[in-house]
Design a protein around this motif. Sequence first.
Motif, mmCIF file in Angstrom:
data_model
loop_
_atom_site.group_PDB
_atom_site.id
_atom_site.type_symbol
_atom_site.label_atom_id
_atom_site.label_comp_id
_atom_site.label_asym_id
_atom_site.label_seq_id
_atom_site.Cartn_x
_atom_site.Cartn_y
_atom_site.Cartn_z
ATOM 1 N N ASN A 74 23.213 55.839 57.856
ATOM 2 C CA ASN A 74 22.654 56.772 57.131
ATOM 3 C C ASN A 74 22.373 58.162 57.646
ATOM 4 O OD1 ASN A 74 20.485 57.820 55.509
ATOM 5 N ND2 ASN A 74 19.062 56.131 55.725
ATOM 6 N N LEU A 75 23.002 58.982 56.847
ATOM 7 C CA LEU A 75 23.195 60.241 57.539
ATOM 8 C C LEU A 75 22.463 61.384 56.681
ATOM 9 C CD1 LEU A 75 26.990 60.253 58.287
ATOM 10 C CD2 LEU A 75 25.088 60.259 59.612
ATOM 11 N N THR A 76 21.234 60.578 55.964
ATOM 12 C CA THR A 76 20.297 61.469 55.156
ATOM 13 C C THR A 76 19.521 62.564 56.286
ATOM 14 O OG1 THR A 76 19.778 59.859 53.713
ATOM 15 C CG2 THR A 76 18.026 61.414 53.866
ATOM 16 N N PRO A 77 19.483 63.648 56.017
ATOM 17 C CA PRO A 77 18.725 64.798 57.079
ATOM 18 C C PRO A 77 17.508 64.090 57.429
ATOM 19 C CG PRO A 77 19.796 65.914 55.276
ATOM 20 C CD PRO A 77 20.047 64.563 54.905
ATOM 21 N N GLU A 98 37.574 53.686 68.001
ATOM 22 C CA GLU A 98 38.623 53.608 66.773
ATOM 23 C C GLU A 98 38.278 52.480 65.591
ATOM 24 O OE1 GLU A 98 42.468 53.539 68.432
ATOM 25 O OE2 GLU A 98 42.322 55.572 69.190
ATOM 26 N N ARG A 99 36.920 52.407 65.472
ATOM 27 C CA ARG A 99 36.705 51.365 64.462
ATOM 28 C C ARG A 99 36.098 51.987 63.219
ATOM 29 N NH1 ARG A 99 34.257 47.784 68.550
ATOM 30 N NH2 ARG A 99 35.953 47.643 70.081
ATOM 31 N N PRO A 100 36.322 51.551 62.261
ATOM 32 C CA PRO A 100 36.004 52.326 60.804
ATOM 33 C C PRO A 100 34.752 52.859 60.714
ATOM 34 C CG PRO A 100 36.627 50.019 60.317
ATOM 35 C CD PRO A 100 36.890 50.085 61.796
ATOM 36 N N VAL A 101 34.291 53.916 60.224
ATOM 37 C CA VAL A 101 32.813 54.116 60.153
ATOM 38 C C VAL A 101 32.662 54.589 58.518
ATOM 39 C CG1 VAL A 101 32.377 54.767 62.434
ATOM 40 C CG2 VAL A 101 33.434 56.596 60.743
ATOM 41 N N PHE A 102 31.509 54.270 58.052
ATOM 42 C CA PHE A 102 31.111 54.646 56.600
ATOM 43 C C PHE A 102 29.561 55.112 56.649
ATOM 44 C CE2 PHE A 102 33.857 51.003 57.042
ATOM 45 C CZ PHE A 102 35.004 51.369 56.382
ATOM 46 N N GLY A 103 29.527 56.436 55.906
ATOM 47 C CA GLY A 103 28.214 56.714 55.806
ATOM 48 C C GLY A 103 27.719 57.141 54.424
ATOM 49 N N TYR A 104 26.530 57.420 54.308
ATOM 50 C CA TYR A 104 25.807 57.451 52.980
ATOM 51 C C TYR A 104 24.499 58.233 53.533
ATOM 52 C CZ TYR A 104 22.333 54.023 54.400
ATOM 53 O OH TYR A 104 21.381 53.495 54.766
ATOM 54 N N GLY A 105 24.205 59.135 52.439
ATOM 55 C CA GLY A 105 23.076 59.888 52.324
ATOM 56 C C GLY A 105 22.308 60.167 51.182
ATOM 57 N N ALA A 106 20.913 60.304 51.293
ATOM 58 C CA ALA A 106 20.349 60.758 50.162
ATOM 59 C C ALA A 106 20.068 62.289 49.919
ATOM 60 C CB ALA A 106 19.026 59.936 50.001
ATOM 61 N N CYS A 107 20.957 63.139 50.006
ATOM 62 C CA CYS A 107 21.159 64.220 50.087
ATOM 63 C C CYS A 107 22.291 64.876 49.498
ATOM 64 C CB CYS A 107 20.795 65.017 51.265
ATOM 65 S SG CYS A 107 20.522 66.861 51.496
ATOM 66 N N ALA A 108 22.232 65.521 48.328
ATOM 67 C CA ALA A 108 23.552 66.160 47.382
ATOM 68 C C ALA A 108 23.863 67.397 48.044
ATOM 69 C CB ALA A 108 23.305 65.988 46.233
ATOM 70 N N HIS A 170 14.762 58.059 52.945
ATOM 71 C CA HIS A 170 15.587 57.342 53.885
ATOM 72 C C HIS A 170 15.977 56.092 53.803
ATOM 73 C CE1 HIS A 170 14.293 61.258 55.696
ATOM 74 N NE2 HIS A 170 15.350 61.137 56.611
ATOM 75 N N ASP A 171 15.330 55.189 52.931
ATOM 76 C CA ASP A 171 15.469 53.847 52.422
ATOM 77 C C ASP A 171 16.399 53.686 51.129
ATOM 78 O OD1 ASP A 171 13.563 54.741 50.820
ATOM 79 O OD2 ASP A 171 11.995 53.135 51.097
ATOM 80 N N ASP A 172 17.515 54.874 51.378
ATOM 81 C CA ASP A 172 18.287 54.561 50.007
ATOM 82 C C ASP A 172 19.249 53.240 50.056
ATOM 83 O OD1 ASP A 172 19.914 55.171 47.901
ATOM 84 O OD2 ASP A 172 21.058 56.537 49.033
ATOM 85 N N LEU A 173 18.853 52.273 49.365
ATOM 86 C CA LEU A 173 19.999 50.953 49.514
ATOM 87 C C LEU A 173 20.951 51.202 48.575
ATOM 88 C CD1 LEU A 173 17.305 48.079 49.782
ATOM 89 C CD2 LEU A 173 18.531 49.250 51.639
ATOM 90 N N ALA A 174 20.895 51.904 47.419
ATOM 91 C CA ALA A 174 22.147 52.225 46.541
ATOM 92 C C ALA A 174 23.050 52.846 47.361
ATOM 93 C CB ALA A 174 21.546 53.095 45.304
ATOM 94 N N GLY A 175 22.909 53.801 48.067
ATOM 95 C CA GLY A 175 23.854 54.643 48.814
ATOM 96 C C GLY A 175 24.646 53.589 50.043
#
Length: 189
Positions: A74-77, A98-108, A170-175
């Motif tokens: 969760n990379l929301t500021p 070298e493991r895959p990483v995935f991010g999301y954030g509630a900030c456009a 910060h609790d963005d479950l959709a992201g």
Amino acid sequence: MADARPRLYLAGPDIFLPNADEIARAKRELCARFGFAALHPFDNELHAAAPDAAARVYRANLALLRRADGGIFNLTPFRSLSADVGTVFELGFLAALERPVFGYGACASTLLERARAADACARFDADDRCWRDGEGLRIEDFGRADNLMIDECLAASGGFARKAADDESHDDLAGFARALEAARAHFGR
């Protein structure tokens, strides 16, 4: 019999929220629905009152990261213009493994947009063709959600699910679910 599902380390500033346990539970359930086992910092049963609590939390989280097949961040500021520094440390650690990483954030908004909004003295330096903050320091402008090292790490590995509009939740479950979809595609689940 051992759990054969890929293990995803879950990180973000949502661990500091008043409803952190509820969010962690919801994320674990979503991981299971997507075919993953969740590794969460709350898995470490440590007591904050212990004199060496900080060192124990650090070592325990590194152990979880080493066990992870990938991670979702969760990379929301958080408390600044950028993502939570602890979360970014964990993202970098897992990427270094070298493991895959995935991010999301509630900030456009981009890092530059947030910096300009926060600093009334920000100005465009026509000579250097860059934005500078009130102290005269260059503001990174790559059109990214955060520092280029964070965004490029995610682009090279898994991806970043960005919101269409800022809501700073910060609790963005959709992201989180969008990041799980990217992880599922990566792992062929």
